[in-house]
Structures are given as structure tokens and as C-alpha cells.
Design a protein around this motif. Structure first.
Motif, PDB file in Angstrom:
ATOM      1  N   THR A  94      -7.842  -4.731 -53.862  1.00 23.26           N
ATOM      2  CA  THR A  94      -8.110  -4.379 -52.472  1.00 23.26           C
ATOM      3  C   THR A  94      -7.132  -5.144 -51.598  1.00 23.26           C
ATOM      4  N   ASP A  95      -6.182  -4.431 -50.993  1.00 18.18           N
ATOM      5  CA  ASP A  95      -5.253  -5.098 -50.085  1.00 18.18           C
ATOM      6  C   ASP A  95      -6.005  -5.670 -48.888  1.00 18.18           C
ATOM      7  N   ALA A  96      -5.614  -6.838 -48.439  1.00 18.84           N
ATOM      8  CA  ALA A  96      -6.276  -7.494 -47.310  1.00 18.84           C
ATOM      9  C   ALA A  96      -6.143  -6.659 -46.041  1.00 18.84           C
ATOM     10  N   PRO A  97      -7.149  -6.707 -45.159  1.00 17.47           N
ATOM     11  CA  PRO A  97      -7.099  -5.910 -43.924  1.00 17.47           C
ATOM     12  C   PRO A  97      -5.838  -6.150 -43.109  1.00 17.47           C
ATOM     13  N   GLU A  98      -5.375  -7.398 -43.044  1.00 16.45           N
ATOM     14  CA  GLU A  98      -4.231  -7.719 -42.185  1.00 16.45           C
ATOM     15  C   GLU A  98      -2.913  -7.189 -42.738  1.00 16.45           C
ATOM     16  N   THR A  99      -2.900  -6.740 -43.999  1.00 12.81           N
ATOM     17  CA  THR A  99      -1.670  -6.200 -44.586  1.00 12.81           C
ATOM     18  C   THR A  99      -1.623  -4.673 -44.560  1.00 12.81           C
ATOM     19  N   ARG A 100      -2.677  -4.022 -44.075  1.00  9.44           N
ATOM     20  CA  ARG A 100      -2.789  -2.559 -44.179  1.00  9.44           C
ATOM     21  C   ARG A 100      -2.117  -1.816 -43.026  1.00  9.44           C
ATOM     22  N   HIS A 101      -1.831  -2.512 -41.961  1.00  7.91           N
ATOM     23  CA  HIS A 101      -1.283  -1.879 -40.755  1.00  7.91           C
ATOM     24  C   HIS A 101      -2.250  -0.814 -40.232  1.00  7.91           C
ATOM     25  N   VAL A 102      -3.523  -1.207 -40.187  1.00  8.84           N
ATOM     26  CA  VAL A 102      -4.607  -0.347 -39.704  1.00  8.84           C
ATOM     27  C   VAL A 102      -5.244  -1.019 -38.494  1.00  8.84           C
ATOM     28  N   GLY A 103      -5.355  -0.289 -37.398  1.00  5.01           N
ATOM     29  CA  GLY A 103      -6.026  -0.801 -36.208  1.00  5.01           C
ATOM     30  C   GLY A 103      -7.483  -0.386 -36.182  1.00  5.01           C
ATOM     31  N   VAL A 104      -8.329  -1.214 -35.590  1.00  8.37           N
ATOM     32  CA  VAL A 104      -9.764  -0.938 -35.525  1.00  8.37           C
ATOM     33  C   VAL A 104     -10.264  -1.138 -34.102  1.00  8.37           C
ATOM     34  N   VAL A 105     -11.015  -0.162 -33.593  1.00 10.00           N
ATOM     35  CA  VAL A 105     -11.737  -0.310 -32.332  1.00 10.00           C
ATOM     36  C   VAL A 105     -13.214  -0.426 -32.686  1.00 10.00           C
ATOM     37  N   PHE A 106     -13.788  -1.598 -32.424  1.00 13.07           N
ATOM     38  CA  PHE A 106     -15.167  -1.857 -32.820  1.00 13.07           C
ATOM     39  C   PHE A 106     -16.150  -1.319 -31.781  1.00 13.07           C
ATOM     40  N   GLN A 107     -17.399  -1.188 -32.229  1.00 17.68           N
ATOM     41  CA  GLN A 107     -18.459  -0.650 -31.380  1.00 17.68           C
ATOM     42  C   GLN A 107     -18.657  -1.491 -30.121  1.00 17.68           C
ATOM     43  N   ASP A 108     -18.527  -2.818 -30.244  1.00 17.69           N
ATOM     44  CA  ASP A 108     -18.754  -3.697 -29.097  1.00 17.69           C
ATOM     45  C   ASP A 108     -17.444  -4.119 -28.416  1.00 17.69           C
ATOM     46  N   TYR A 109     -16.328  -3.461 -28.805  1.00 20.22           N
ATOM     47  CA  TYR A 109     -14.981  -3.679 -28.254  1.00 20.22           C
ATOM     48  C   TYR A 109     -14.356  -5.009 -28.682  1.00 20.22           C
ATOM     49  N   ALA A 110     -15.162  -6.085 -28.806  1.00 21.62           N
ATOM     50  CA  ALA A 110     -14.677  -7.387 -29.281  1.00 21.62           C
ATOM     51  C   ALA A 110     -13.476  -7.887 -28.487  1.00 21.62           C
ATOM     52  N   LEU A 111     -13.513  -7.754 -27.174  1.00 19.80           N
ATOM     53  CA  LEU A 111     -12.438  -8.274 -26.328  1.00 19.80           C
ATOM     54  C   LEU A 111     -12.574  -9.783 -26.177  1.00 19.80           C
ATOM     55  N   PHE A 112     -11.447 -10.444 -25.949  1.00 21.22           N
ATOM     56  CA  PHE A 112     -11.475 -11.893 -25.725  1.00 21.22           C
ATOM     57  C   PHE A 112     -11.819 -12.154 -24.261  1.00 21.22           C
ATOM     58  N   PRO A 113     -12.976 -12.761 -23.986  1.00 19.96           N
ATOM     59  CA  PRO A 113     -13.426 -12.898 -22.599  1.00 19.96           C
ATOM     60  C   PRO A 113     -12.549 -13.827 -21.749  1.00 19.96           C
ATOM     61  N   HIS A 114     -11.830 -14.755 -22.416  1.00 20.85           N
ATOM     62  CA  HIS A 114     -11.025 -15.726 -21.673  1.00 20.85           C
ATOM     63  C   HIS A 114      -9.601 -15.232 -21.429  1.00 20.85           C
ATOM     64  N   LEU A 115      -9.277 -14.037 -21.935  1.00 21.00           N
ATOM     65  CA  LEU A 115      -7.947 -13.474 -21.740  1.00 21.00           C
ATOM     66  C   LEU A 115      -8.002 -12.304 -20.762  1.00 21.00           C
ATOM     67  N   SER A 116      -6.945 -12.138 -19.999  1.00 22.84           N
ATOM     68  CA  SER A 116      -6.869 -11.004 -19.069  1.00 22.84           C
ATOM     69  C   SER A 116      -6.669  -9.710 -19.856  1.00 22.84           C
ATOM     70  N   VAL A 117      -6.755  -8.583 -19.166  1.00 21.35           N
ATOM     71  CA  VAL A 117      -6.505  -7.283 -19.794  1.00 21.35           C
ATOM     72  C   VAL A 117      -5.127  -7.280 -20.445  1.00 21.35           C
ATOM     73  N   TRP A 118      -4.106  -7.736 -19.707  1.00 23.81           N
ATOM     74  CA  TRP A 118      -2.737  -7.759 -20.226  1.00 23.81           C
ATOM     75  C   TRP A 118      -2.659  -8.627 -21.479  1.00 23.81           C
ATOM     76  N   GLU A 119      -3.292  -9.798 -21.432  1.00 24.32           N
ATOM     77  CA  GLU A 119      -3.232 -10.732 -22.561  1.00 24.32           C
ATOM     78  C   GLU A 119      -4.007 -10.209 -23.770  1.00 24.32           C
ATOM     79  N   ASN A 120      -5.111  -9.508 -23.515  1.00 20.76           N
ATOM     80  CA  ASN A 120      -5.857  -8.908 -24.622  1.00 20.76           C
ATOM     81  C   ASN A 120      -4.997  -7.898 -25.370  1.00 20.76           C
ATOM     82  N   ILE A 121      -4.300  -7.040 -24.625  1.00 21.25           N
ATOM     83  CA  ILE A 121      -3.476  -6.012 -25.256  1.00 21.25           C
ATOM     84  C   ILE A 121      -2.292  -6.626 -25.985  1.00 21.25           C
ATOM     85  N   ALA A 122      -1.763  -7.705 -25.434  1.00 20.32           N
ATOM     86  CA  ALA A 122      -0.579  -8.341 -26.017  1.00 20.32           C
ATOM     87  C   ALA A 122      -0.910  -9.262 -27.188  1.00 20.32           C
TER      88      ALA A 122
END
Length: 378
Positions: A94-122
Motif C-alpha cells: 500500500t503506497d503511503a497517502p503522501e506519495t499518491r498525488h491524491v487530494g482529499v476534501v474532507f467532510q469537515d473541511y479541516a482548514l487551519f484556523p490560525h492561517l488565512s484563506v491565502w495561507e491555507n491554500i498555499a
């Protein structure tokens, strides 16, 4: 046998895109004591590059488990998962998730609350130069319609805006595949379908292959090119939305997709008709007849959708209104025929009838699917 018979039709063969994601006969399970509780049983599907697929089904059917296996969060007991011709999972690796080049959008979004919108995307673009990172983030902000919100923080955004940030963050590394796990479930009903259409437009603009998991058929219809209806760990039908609605492959799909009832009927082969309480349908009018076809008269259950029953004041056939649901432009009426058979009917909302009132109806179906009649209860 619960499968309807479909008469052959002549149609153009669509161009099939090159297979990009292939899920082949996977079995997935979890430890339960000394044994394994199998959740997914020999499931297969594939998507071409740039296609959007959806796993649709009720809670507990295994759709999120499939998504987790594609992401690399779960191993497979059998079968394989390949992306872009590269095998990611099999029973021994099973290849590790970080090596698959697969993006995931989770049900709860899992955004970083201490980062701005720009910083979250970057966040996932640290290997890029500052100028490349700025170009990509600014472009995605424009695509998701949040250019004016770049310096805001997640708690300052609405649910729909947070969902767009999560989508942009997952798309920023330009993944080979995007997985969306119930991404609209935290939003109100009116917003879900609109955002699903917007997400589809974004994915198509970027040419991103994606898999959505949802229990909501309206979301699935709005976003997906191909939909797999899941039941008890398997895909019972993989098809487009139109065929799932009009040509369901079995009773589960017929019952799960859309709104309808099963009405008893009889296939009359000598007269080439199907007789039901509302009237008779000639077989040549697009009706799909199930069964072996070797009986002159065969009992069947006819699937009647709410849009197959027409309100007609001039009709001699009367049905009693037993339930009604206002939907703005229309009412969804639950009706009872003289026999006691229940029907559903979509009626323009200026026809506001009271519970207990009898109204005239007629059959307006031009495409009906039938299934073998279920045995009568003893």
C-alpha cells in the motif's frame, strides 16, 4: 430474479476516455477480534482522465471505506487500485497517502484556523518558489470566487466559502485525482446543489479527475459524469444519472433513486400491453419488460415515478389525497387509488388540494420499467 429486461436500442457509441483511475475487484475490511469484518466485497470501477465519478448509497454501504482505500488510508485484502497506470494498492503493498498525488476534501473541511484563506491554500506548495506559489494561489482564489477574501480567516467565512477554500487547497498541488468525502453535508439544502454545480464547473475547467462520496442523489446528479449506486459493499449499478433514474438495473436502485412506487400489473404478450389499475401501456412505447417472456400473461411490478402520474380534472379515474408536500413550484401528492394502491404525483402548486379530497388523474408514462412481482405475503 430482480433484474429488468431491456430491449436493445441503436445508439451512437460514445468515445471512451483513457482509463486514469482503475479500482479492480477490491476487498476491504477491518480487524474484529481475531477475524476480519469485510466491508467492501470485490468492488470495481474505472474513470477516464478528467471524469467525475460518484459513489452513492445509504449510510453503512461502504462508500467512504472505498474512498479511504483509494487515498491510501486503508489497505486492500484483495484486488488492486491504479492511478495513471501506476499501481498504488494490492494485497502485499500500500503506497503511503503522501506519495499518491491524491487530494482529499474532507467532510469537515479541516482548514487551519490560525492561517488565512491565502495561507491555507498555499500550505501544500512549499516546494514552489514564492512567485510560482503566489501565481497558483491567486489563480485558484479567482476560480473559486474568493479573491476578495484572501486575508480573512476560516471563522470569518460562511460554510460555503469554507468549502471553496478546502477545495482550492486540495487542488493547489495539482493532484492526479481529487477525492471528496461528503463535502456538502454541513451545508443547508438549498446551498448544496448550487455548490455541487459550481464544484463541477471548477473541476471541468481544470481537467481534474475526481471521485465524490455522498448519500444525496441530487448532489450526485449535479456533479458526476458516472455514478455507482452502492449497497452492502458492492456497486449494484455503475451508470449515468439518466439511466439510473429511467433504467434502474434492479429493485434496490429503482427504490433508492428518485421517488416512485411499485404498482402491480400484468404483461399481456398477445396484445403487446401491460395492464395496471391506471390503464394499459403498449409495449412499443418504450416500456421495459422483465422476466423470461415465455408466458402469455405474467404478473409484474411496474415502477411508477411521481412524474408518470398526471393531474387531470377531466379524468374519470379518481384518487384520494392522503399526504402532500409543498415544494414551491409544485406539490408532491401521495394518492390512494380505489384499490388502496398508493401513488406519487408531482402537481403544479396552484392546484392546492386538501387531504381527503379526490382528484382526477391519468397515466402519463412513456417509459416504464417493470420487475418480476414479489411473492405475496402468506
Amino acid at each position: 430474479m430482480n433484474t429488468p429486461y431491456f430491449s436493445p436500442e441503436v445508439s451512437e457509441v460514445p468515445e471512451v476516455p483513457e482509463v486514469h483511475l482503475r479500482v479492480q475487484s477490491i476487498r476491504v475490511g477491518y480487524p474484529l477480534g481475531r477475524s476480519i469484518q469485510e466491508i467492501v466485497h470485490g468492488l470495481s470501477f474505472s474513470l477516464g482522465r478528467g471524469e467525475i465519478g460518484c459513489l452513492l448509497g445509504p449510510s453503512g454501504c461502504g462508500k467512504t471505506t472505498v474512498l479511504r482505500a483509494i487515498a491510501g488510508f486503508e489497505s486492500v485484502l484483495d484486488g488492486s487500485i491504479s492511478l495513471g497506470g501506476r499501481e498504488l494498492s494490492n494485497p502485499t503493498r500500500t503506497d503511503a497517502p503522501e506519495t499518491r498525488h491524491v487530494g482529499v476534501v474532507f467532510q469537515d473541511y479541516a482548514l487551519f484556523p490560525h492561517l488565512s484563506v491565502w495561507e491555507n491554500i498555499a500550505f501544500g506548495l512549499r516546494k514552489l518558489s514564492a512567485s510560482e506559489r503566489k501565481t497558483r494561489v491567486d489563480r485558484l482564489l479567482g476560480i473559486v470566487g474568493l479573491a476578495t477574501h484572501a486575508r480573512q480567516y476560516p471563522h470569518e467565512l460562511s460554510g460555503g466559502q469554507q468549502q471553496r477554500v478546502a477545495l482550492a487547497r486540495a487542488l493547489a498541488p495539482q493532484p492526479d485525482l481529487l477525492l471528496l468525502d461528503e463535502p456538502f453535508s454541513n451545508l443547508d439544502v438549498d446551498l448544496r446543489e448550487r455548490l455541487a454545480l459550481e464544484v463541477r464547473d471548477i473541476l471541468k475547467e481544470l481537467g481534474t479527475t475526481a471521485v465524490l462520496v455522498t448519500h444525496d442523489q441530487h448532489e450526485a446528479f449535479a456533479i458526476a459524469d458516472q455514478i455507482g449506486v452502492m449497497h452492502q459493499g458492492v456497486i449494484v449499478q455503475w451508470d449515468n444519472a439518466y439511466n439510473l433514474y429511467h433504467r434502474p438495473g434492479d429493485r434496490f436502485v429503482a427504490d433508492f433513486i428518485g421517488q416512485g412506487v411499485f404498482a402491480p400489473g400484468t404483461v399481456d404478450l398477445p396484445r403487446q400491453q401491460v395492464h395496471i389499475e391506471l390503464g394499459s401501456l403498449p409495449l412499443w412505447q418504450g416500456i421495459d419488460v422483465c422476466g423470461t417472456g415465455d408466458k402469455e400473461q405474467e404478473r409484474v411490478d411496474v415502477l411508477l415515478r411521481a412524474d408518470d402520474v398526471i393531474h387531470d380534472d377531466a379524468s374519470s379515474l379518481q384518487a384520494e389525497v392522503v399526504r402532500k408536500a409543498f415544494r414551491g413550484a409544485e406539490f408532491l401528492y401521495t394518492l390512494k387509488l380505489p384499490s388502496g394502491q398508493a401513488l406519487l404525483a408531482l402537481v403544479p402548486s396552484h392546484h392546492d388540494h386538501a387531504i381527503g379530497e379526490k382528484i382526477g388523474i391519468r397515466l402519463g408514462a412513456d417509459h416504464v420499467v417493470t420487475f418480476p412481482a414479489e411473492p405475496e405475503a402468506s
